[in-house]
Design an enzyme around this catalytic site. Structure first.
Site, short mmCIF file in Angstrom:
data_model
loop_
_atom_site.label_atom_id
_atom_site.label_comp_id
_atom_site.label_asym_id
_atom_site.label_seq_id
_atom_site.Cartn_x
_atom_site.Cartn_y
_atom_site.Cartn_z
CD GLU A 93 -2.81 1.85 17.09
OE1 GLU A 93 -2.80 0.73 16.57
OE2 GLU A 93 -2.92 2.06 18.31
NE ARG A 125 2.20 -7.07 7.46
CZ ARG A 125 1.57 -6.18 8.22
NH1 ARG A 125 0.26 -6.13 8.27
NH2 ARG A 125 2.26 -5.33 8.95
CE LYS A 162 2.36 0.81 13.20
NZ LYS A 162 1.30 1.83 13.34
P1 ATP Z 1 0.07 -2.37 14.14
O1 ATP Z 1 -1.39 -2.39 13.76
O2 ATP Z 1 0.62 -3.66 14.60
O3 ATP Z 1 0.44 -1.22 15.01
P2 ATP Z 1 0.48 -1.87 11.36
O4 ATP Z 1 1.78 -2.00 10.66
O5 ATP Z 1 -0.68 -2.65 10.90
O6 ATP Z 1 0.86 -2.13 12.85
P3 ATP Z 1 -1.10 0.51 10.98
O7 ATP Z 1 -0.77 1.88 11.39
O8 ATP Z 1 -2.33 -0.11 11.47
O9 ATP Z 1 0.14 -0.35 11.38
O10 ATP Z 1 -1.04 0.42 9.40
C1 ATP Z 1 -1.70 1.32 8.55
C2 ATP Z 1 -1.97 0.69 7.21
O11 ATP Z 1 -0.75 0.24 6.64
C3 ATP Z 1 -2.86 -0.54 7.34
O12 ATP Z 1 -3.88 -0.43 6.35
C4 ATP Z 1 -1.97 -1.69 7.05
O13 ATP Z 1 -2.66 -2.71 6.38
C5 ATP Z 1 -0.88 -1.07 6.19
N1 ATP Z 1 0.39 -1.80 6.39
C6 ATP Z 1 1.04 -1.99 7.54
N2 ATP Z 1 2.14 -2.74 7.36
C7 ATP Z 1 2.19 -3.05 6.04
C8 ATP Z 1 3.08 -3.79 5.22
N3 ATP Z 1 4.16 -4.40 5.73
N4 ATP Z 1 2.83 -3.87 3.91
C9 ATP Z 1 1.75 -3.26 3.38
N5 ATP Z 1 0.87 -2.54 4.08
C10 ATP Z 1 1.07 -2.43 5.41
#
Ligand code: ATP
Ligand code: MG
Length: 577
Positions: free
Chosen positions: A52, A279, A289
């Site tokens: 995102e 994660r 984030k």
């Molecule tokens: P949010 O959705 O709270 O804004 P997010 O960290 O999930 O934060 P995204 O941009 O949705 O952000 O993440 C993109 C991809 O990165 C998703 O597929 C998510 O599963 C993966 N991702 C995010 N954080 C991690 C992490 N700490 N370890 C591994 N993969 C991650």
């Protein structure tokens, strides 16, 4: 930490652990491999990385990127970059640009497969309309608080909304008017009519659309209703032809809902398969984030790319290499249980890679002047220094030696303890690559601070001369005073002084920031070669000190070096605990 030890057995490719499949594959790769073997999707493999654009990428995202792009690369498939841009309020092109740059820097390529969830807004809207007509979706006039209060708990069923039994005609009319901008934000939502008693909370009439009047960075003011992530994500995978939708464990309970919506579109021949892995969580930092944005917004760090941030851009600016990040991720591996990964393992991977590639140079961080009284006043000699003993072809560079030099203040002690092998009154040390010197006199100012050391040198001890074999216990780094260039060093330490800030829900995470995470040292002395080669991205080892790289703010007139990492490694020690 048991979980890390477990994963680090993957270090050795020949050690096949239960975490790995038959060919040394991790469990995700194994599942993909099995699908390909079974001829699913006609042997097609297409993954995607779906950020995102509401913040910069962090090292957790790097783990997802390595998986999504890595598995496609490994088995000859493709990986899409899809921006999941469903919330215009929080999203921005600045983030889109940074995400592109960071993925490229990590070494991955999505070719021309750059997509946006917003590209699918028309299809998603059509699906919503269809579900309304079929009596599978309804407009709810309640506030989000009221809706949340009716959700129930995992063990007690939720309460049905009083608007649940509106007719399709009424729902369709209201939904169209929602999108025409007739109602205020929060006044109405569109919900799927599924089951308020479902054991899966996500099935309790989830929200599909909400009203947002903020313009979207791509679609402008075309839409006044925007799909929720859960109504967009699975279908976007489907529209794109994604075969393997790899994501993190928190999406396990969402999977049946994605399937439910995709079932409305898919025939029997194809649907994306979701696979979840753990994660990446890192000690002494936060990965949310929302919190990272707060650090930036409140000026608690210098920006998203502050070298203390766990962001990809911060790590790049600090001097980490893409290879070191990828090596670290390879070592922690992919599992089905959550873990906390030690930042020392990451630092270990950074040192390992920098040791391989960094150019060895001399810099004195806290200088004290040494005058070599028996060395001719205007003589300058040139010493050839190895650029990198790890790389036979790295060559050498010239470094000037003269009568006045700087050494590290800490490398001298007036009243040294027994095992002090550096410089002391009457004692001898070797200046790396040059002569042996002996300390004859200590000069102090009125307050008793040492301002200068007077030494003599043994002219026979330079390399190539007979006395070069003479042994002394200590070898010091140094720079010629007349040739040294002044610079500033930024010394970084961990951003938080608590091992796992996320595990302290009762404390404000900002109270756990390490007040000493940045130390600025002005007036360091670097050899001329460093100044001449201080381009962004250059990796230096300041010998005996650590790895340094020019900061983005560095200019020829105002050299600034980031300490990427000190030389001392705590990872092995931590492993023995
Ligand atoms: P949010 O959705 O709270 O804004 P997010 O960290 O999930 O934060 P995204 O941009 O949705 O952000 O993440 C993109 C991809 O990165 C998703 O597929 C998510 O599963 C993966 N991702 C995010 N954080 C991690 C992490 N700490 N370890 C591994 N993969 C991650
Ligand atoms: Mg997310």
């Amino acid at each position: 930490m048991a979980e890390i030890k477990d994963n680090s057995t993957r270090l050795d490719e020949t050690q096949n652990t239960e975490n790995q499949g038959s060919k040394g594959y991790n469990f995700v790769e194994q599942l993909v491999y099995d699908d390909l073997q079974a001829g699913k999707n006609g042997g097609r493999l297409n993954t995607r990385f779906p950020p995102e654009p509401n913040g910069y990428l962090h090292i957790g995202h790097a783990k997802a990127i390595c998986m999504d792009f890595g598995v496609a690369e490994k088995f000859g498939g493709t990986c899409n970059l899809r921006f999941d841009d469903t919330n215009p309020v929080k999203e921005d092109v600045e983030y889109v640009d940074s995400i592109r740059e960071d993925i490229k820097w990590l070494g991955f390529d999505w070719g021309d497969r750059e997509y946006y969830a917003s590209d699918y807004f028309p299809q998603l809207f059509d699906l919503a309309v269809r579900l309304i007509k079929e009596g599978k979706a309804y407009v709810d006039d309640q506030t989000s608080e009221e809706i949340a209060a009716q959700k129930g708990t995992p063990t007690t069923p939720g309460t049905e909304s009083p608007y649940r039994n509106r007719t399709p005609e009424e729902n369709l009319d209201l939904f169209m008017r929602m999108n025409a901008g007739e109602f205020e934000e929060g006044a109405r939502v569109l919900r799927a009519k599924i089951d308020m008693a479902s054991s899966n909370m996500h099935f309790r009439d989830p929200i599909m659309y909400r009203i947002i009047k903020h313009p979207h960075h791509r679609t402008g003011t075309t839409w006044k209703v925007y799909p929720m992530y859960d109504f967009a994500h699975g279908q976007s995978d489907y529209f794109e032809g994604v075969t393997h939708s790899i994501c993190t464990l928190e999406f396990v309970p969402h999977r049946p809902l994605y399937d439910y919506f995709v079932d409305e579109l898919a025939d029997e021949t194809y649907r994306p398969r979701q696979i979840e892995f753990n994660r990446l969580n890192l000690t002494y930092t936060v990965m949310s984030k929302r919190k990272l944005l707060q650090l930036v917004k409140e000026g608690l760090v210098a920006g998203w790319d502050d070298p203390r941030m766990p962001t990809v851009s911060g790590m790049r600016r600090r001097g980490f290499t893409p290879q070191s990040i990828r090596n670290f991720i390879e070592r922690i591996g992919y599992t089905k249980y959550e873990a906390l990964n030690s930042v020392s393992l990451l630092e270990h991977a950074v040192r390992e890679d920098l040791n391989r590639i960094a150019t060895r140079v001399m810099a004195v961080i806290n200088p004290v002047k040494v005058v070599i009284t028996n060395y001719p006043e205007d003589m300058v000699e040139t010493v050839e220094m190895d650029n990198n003993p790890e790389q036979p072809d790295a060559g050498t560079h010239a470094m000037p030696f003269s009568r006045e030099i700087y050494i590290e203040r800490d490398d001298f002690m007036e009243n040294p303890p027994k095992k002090f092998f550096r410089l002391a009154p009457g004692g001898e040390v070797r200046l790396k690559g040059a002569y042996i010197i002996k300390c004859e006199e200590v000069i102090k100012d009125a307050d008793g601070n040492i301002t200068e050391l007077r030494c003599t040198y043994d002219p026979d001890t330079r390399s190539g001369l007979p006395g070069s074999q003479r042994k002394v216990k200590g070898t010091l780094h140094w720079v010629s005073a007349a040739h040294a260039v002044d610079a500033t060093a930024r010394l970084y330490d961990r951003l938080f002084n608590v091992e796992n800030p996320a595990a302290e829900p009762d404390r404000d995470f900002r109270d756990m920031l390490n007040p000493d995470s940045l130390q600025i040292v002005e007036g360091i002395k670097v050899e001329p070669f460093v100044a001449e080669n201080a381009k962004t991205g250059t990796k230096f080892q300041f010998q005996r000190i650590g790895y340094f790289t020019p900061d983005l703010d560095s200019t020829p007139d105002n050299l600034i070096f980031n300490r990427t990492i000190a030389l001392k490694d705590s990872w092995e020690k931590e492993q023995k605990k």
